[in-house]
Design a protein around this motif. Structure first.
Motif, PDB file in Angstrom:
ATOM      1  N   ASP A 174      12.837   9.401  -1.649  1.00 44.63           N
ATOM      2  CA  ASP A 174      12.266   8.298  -2.415  1.00 44.63           C
ATOM      3  C   ASP A 174      10.979   8.752  -3.085  1.00 44.63           C
ATOM      4  O   ASP A 174      10.290   9.642  -2.589  1.00 44.63           O
ATOM      5  CB  ASP A 174      11.905   7.115  -1.505  1.00 44.63           C
ATOM      6  N   CYS A 196       7.107   0.332   3.373  1.00 39.12           N
ATOM      7  CA  CYS A 196       7.635  -0.153   4.650  1.00 39.12           C
ATOM      8  C   CYS A 196       7.107  -1.569   4.929  1.00 39.12           C
ATOM      9  O   CYS A 196       6.495  -2.191   4.082  1.00 39.12           O
ATOM     10  CB  CYS A 196       7.218   0.793   5.772  1.00 39.12           C
ATOM     11  N   HIS A 198       7.822   4.734  -1.179  1.00 33.89           N
ATOM     12  CA  HIS A 198       8.569   4.089  -0.094  1.00 33.89           C
ATOM     13  C   HIS A 198       7.639   3.084   0.594  1.00 33.89           C
ATOM     14  O   HIS A 198       6.680   3.483   1.251  1.00 33.89           O
ATOM     15  CB  HIS A 198       9.050   5.152   0.890  1.00 33.89           C
ATOM     16  N   ASN A 228      11.389  -1.519   1.851  1.00 38.04           N
ATOM     17  CA  ASN A 228      12.192  -1.531   3.071  1.00 38.04           C
ATOM     18  C   ASN A 228      11.428  -2.220   4.196  1.00 38.04           C
ATOM     19  O   ASN A 228      10.712  -1.574   4.959  1.00 38.04           O
ATOM     20  CB  ASN A 228      12.572  -0.105   3.474  1.00 38.04           C
ATOM     21  N   ASN A 256      17.176  11.078   0.944  1.00 34.38           N
ATOM     22  CA  ASN A 256      15.911  10.635   1.549  1.00 34.38           C
ATOM     23  C   ASN A 256      14.709  11.155   0.776  1.00 34.38           C
ATOM     24  O   ASN A 256      13.705  11.533   1.359  1.00 34.38           O
ATOM     25  CB  ASN A 256      15.807  11.057   3.013  1.00 34.38           C
ATOM     26  N   PHE A 298      10.137  11.582   1.472  1.00 27.76           N
ATOM     27  CA  PHE A 298       9.541  10.650   0.521  1.00 27.76           C
ATOM     28  C   PHE A 298       8.258  11.229  -0.078  1.00 27.76           C
ATOM     29  O   PHE A 298       7.483  11.893   0.602  1.00 27.76           O
ATOM     30  CB  PHE A 298       9.200   9.321   1.194  1.00 27.76           C
ATOM     31  N   ALA A 310      11.253   2.012  -3.132  1.00 27.57           N
ATOM     32  CA  ALA A 310      12.024   1.368  -2.073  1.00 27.57           C
ATOM     33  C   ALA A 310      11.133   0.369  -1.347  1.00 27.57           C
ATOM     34  O   ALA A 310      10.055   0.730  -0.878  1.00 27.57           O
ATOM     35  CB  ALA A 310      12.546   2.404  -1.087  1.00 27.57           C
ATOM     36  N   ASP A 357      15.688   6.394  -3.996  1.00 23.77           N
ATOM     37  CA  ASP A 357      15.081   5.307  -4.760  1.00 23.77           C
ATOM     38  C   ASP A 357      13.731   5.733  -5.328  1.00 23.77           C
ATOM     39  O   ASP A 357      12.918   6.317  -4.614  1.00 23.77           O
ATOM     40  CB  ASP A 357      14.873   4.092  -3.851  1.00 23.77           C
ATOM     41  N   THR A 397       4.594   7.236   1.249  1.00 25.26           N
ATOM     42  CA  THR A 397       5.050   6.172   2.147  1.00 25.26           C
ATOM     43  C   THR A 397       3.874   5.275   2.490  1.00 25.26           C
ATOM     44  O   THR A 397       2.805   5.763   2.850  1.00 25.26           O
ATOM     45  CB  THR A 397       5.638   6.762   3.447  1.00 25.26           C
TER      46      THR A 397
END
Length: 172
Positions: A48, A53, A51, A76, A46, A18, A74, A71, A21
């Motif tokens: 992104d 979380c 990302h 998630n 994988n 990513f 993302a 993505d 993140t």
């Protein structure tokens, strides 16, 4: 437990995973980011762009450019610290030949995704534009609510994926 984070005016080149993140971040801004992905990961997976979380809230993500092999954004809730994701605005994704623009993923009602506004997407995609999903194998079901989507101009990409072994070649 980060608050008031700003990530702005960057080009992110060839990450192995990513590009950025976020986990347990509140009141954040991500803006004017260009993704330049070519050789970071030998398989185009994988990768992104942004990302997000679990336990991320009150975010503004805008003006994202370039191509990602997963993505571009993302959300998630099941990943990282696992928890709710809420009050996120995503505006301005401009891409050609990306996997997807935005994914919203949760598989558990304790990790809801709420109050999301997605707008101004322009581009072509070889998987989907916006995905609402439960990827994990569980008998529980996630909760996604109060999502607004507007001003989307997208089509199927003619990109052929050759380095991702789980995806067959896509044609228009």
């Amino acid at each position: 437990n980060v608050k008031n984070l700003r990530l702005s005016s960057l080009t992110i080149k060839d990450p192995a995973n990513f590009a950025a993140t976020f986990d347990t971040v509140s009141y954040f801004n991500v803006e004017n980011i260009t993704f330049d992905f070519n050789d970071g990961n030998r398989y185009q997976s994988n990768m992104d762009g942004v990302h997000i979380c679990g336990n991320c809230h009150h975010g503004n993500i805008e003006k994202l450019f370039g191509t990602c092999y997963d993505d571009i954004v993302a959300l998630n809730a099941e990943e990282g610290s696992r928890g709710p994701v809420s009050d996120i605005a995503i505006r301005g994704i401009y891409t050609e030949g990306s996997y997807s623009a935005v994914r919203l993923l949760t598989a558990n009602p304790e990790c809801p995704i709420r109050n999301i506004h997605i707008s101004d997407i322009r581009g072509t995609f070889y998987h989907f534009v916006i995905g609402f999903m439960q990827y994990y194998k569980t008998e529980k079901r996630g909760l996604i609510e109060n999502v607004t989507i507007d001003n989307v101009y997208a089509s199927k990409s003619d990109r052929t994926v050759i380095k991702f072994p789980k995806v067959t070649k896509y044609k228009r």
